[in-house]
Write a protein that holds these residues in place. Sequence first.
Motif, short mmCIF file in Angstrom:
data_model
loop_
_atom_site.label_atom_id
_atom_site.label_comp_id
_atom_site.label_asym_id
_atom_site.label_seq_id
_atom_site.Cartn_x
_atom_site.Cartn_y
_atom_site.Cartn_z
N GLY A 363 0.72 -1.28 0.02
CA GLY A 363 -0.05 0.08 0.03
C GLY A 363 0.91 1.12 -0.05
O GLY A 363 0.60 2.50 -0.15
N MET A 391 -5.97 4.23 -1.77
CA MET A 391 -6.01 4.31 -0.33
C MET A 391 -6.84 5.32 0.15
O MET A 391 -7.43 5.42 1.30
CB MET A 391 -4.52 4.26 0.18
N ASP A 394 -10.31 4.87 0.00
CA ASP A 394 -10.94 3.71 1.10
C ASP A 394 -11.27 4.31 2.33
O ASP A 394 -11.34 5.59 2.35
CB ASP A 394 -9.85 2.93 1.26
N ALA A 398 -8.58 1.87 6.85
CA ALA A 398 -7.52 1.38 6.08
C ALA A 398 -6.26 2.34 6.09
O ALA A 398 -5.16 1.93 6.27
CB ALA A 398 -8.10 1.24 4.51
N GLU A 401 -4.67 2.24 9.48
CA GLU A 401 -3.98 0.93 9.58
C GLU A 401 -2.63 0.87 8.87
O GLU A 401 -1.77 0.40 9.42
CB GLU A 401 -4.67 -0.46 8.94
#
Length: 444
Positions: A363, A391, A394, A398, A401
């Motif tokens: 990511g 990302m 999202d 996320a 994280e």
Amino acid sequence: MMNPTLETCVTNCPPASVPDYLPADALRALQLRRLQAVVTRAWSQVLPFRARMDECGLTPEGIRSLEDIAKLPFTQKSDLRDNYPFGLFASPMKEIVRLHASSGTTGKPIVVAYTKQDIDVWTSVLGRALAGCGLHRGDIIQVAYGYGLFTGGLGAHYGAEGLGATVVPASGGHADRQIMLMKDFGVTAMCCTPTYFLHLIDVAAEMGVDMKELPIRAGVFGAEPWTDAMRAHIEKMSGIEAFDIYGLSEIIGPGVGCECRRHQGLHIFEDHFYPEVVDPETGATLPEGELGELVLTTLSKQAMPMIRYRTHDITRLLPGRCACGRTLRRIDRIGRRSDDMLIIRGVNVFPSQVETALLTVDGALPHFQIILTRSQGLDQMEVQVEVTPNMFNDKIGALQELHGKLQHALDRVLGIRVKVTLVEAHTIERSEGKAKRVIDRRTA
Ligand code: DLL
């Protein structure tokens, strides 16, 4: 992944016809003859070098074996600056056919010079480097290193042409045009900095071009440090085989050393460049296998011989012979310079460690920048890192994280707490040449 046609070509090349395969004894004898000649040349033609030799009580006759090289004084970048522009030339201007210059962070650039023979040597070592990457006549090689005073563009250009390949002299910049050329001309190999190739991968995707569908199969990347993690990322995204090429203006430019298809370190073209690794603090020669500063001596350079040049690049001489059969010794990939170390709250940090840490996390993109500031006398380090476009679309969870994972990876690798900032893809400025990884906003 080994391309069968390439492998056949490499193994069909008669090994004895290139110095890469000289028996070690013959290579050492050649090196000694050339060392004695180059020291004599520098001593008789370059006044500052002669003065240094006098200070050490040395004459060229004192060099009787290769080990005697350790008696010779070092040359530093400051010697080039102090003798700007032409003070270290060993040839009269009428013999010099080319000048290059490398910009320093401060003041005047350093200037390097080539005779016709120097250009021929450069062409030949670069040609050998590209051949070691499995390239040959019939390949179409796009050179996207900058053409100009920087040695990357013209160096790779002459080498590729000398090899008999077709050269596309694109120079740096205009990423969309680079992709168009790659596609329309059926380019099979690219020479540029690894970070510029990363950028090209992104731009190709935006243009709807899948690099894996293009004929390109090799990339010859250098001029800046890059990691194995970065190599894996590039190879995965583009389907090419990525090679590391090393060099520096003071010695010749690109082509001092290059990986072969085994990717087990970079072969130094030792018939022209003599490598030593020394303790960066004491200057003492280190044995094979030990990490230290690479010191290079040009064995055949006419216009501007460099004797024991302190590169500041940290590496080690790899023991043993490469499975490719070349007798040329290898150095490890250069992860860092002795002078790119950042000291943050007393802890040593290298930009390459940040790259390695970031690439362990899915990511995150390998586009990052380190920003240094000082607040109330305390150094602060922020790592801005781009994340994949999806990302930011999202859910917030996320992103949090990902942030946590990156923070953890960096804490673990660096051993200090740094601030991690996630930024959208394409926010960090792209460079056409060497990436600028560190922005130092600390005031004294
Ligand atoms: O960067 C020559 C070059 C051009 C090499 C194209 C490879 C490809 P300079 O601008 O004088 O010359 O910078 C030399 O760049 O001392 C290293 O610190 C760094 N460097 C060059 N190649 C690598 C590499 C060109 N493969 C300085 N890995 C050198 C790590 C590299 N650092």
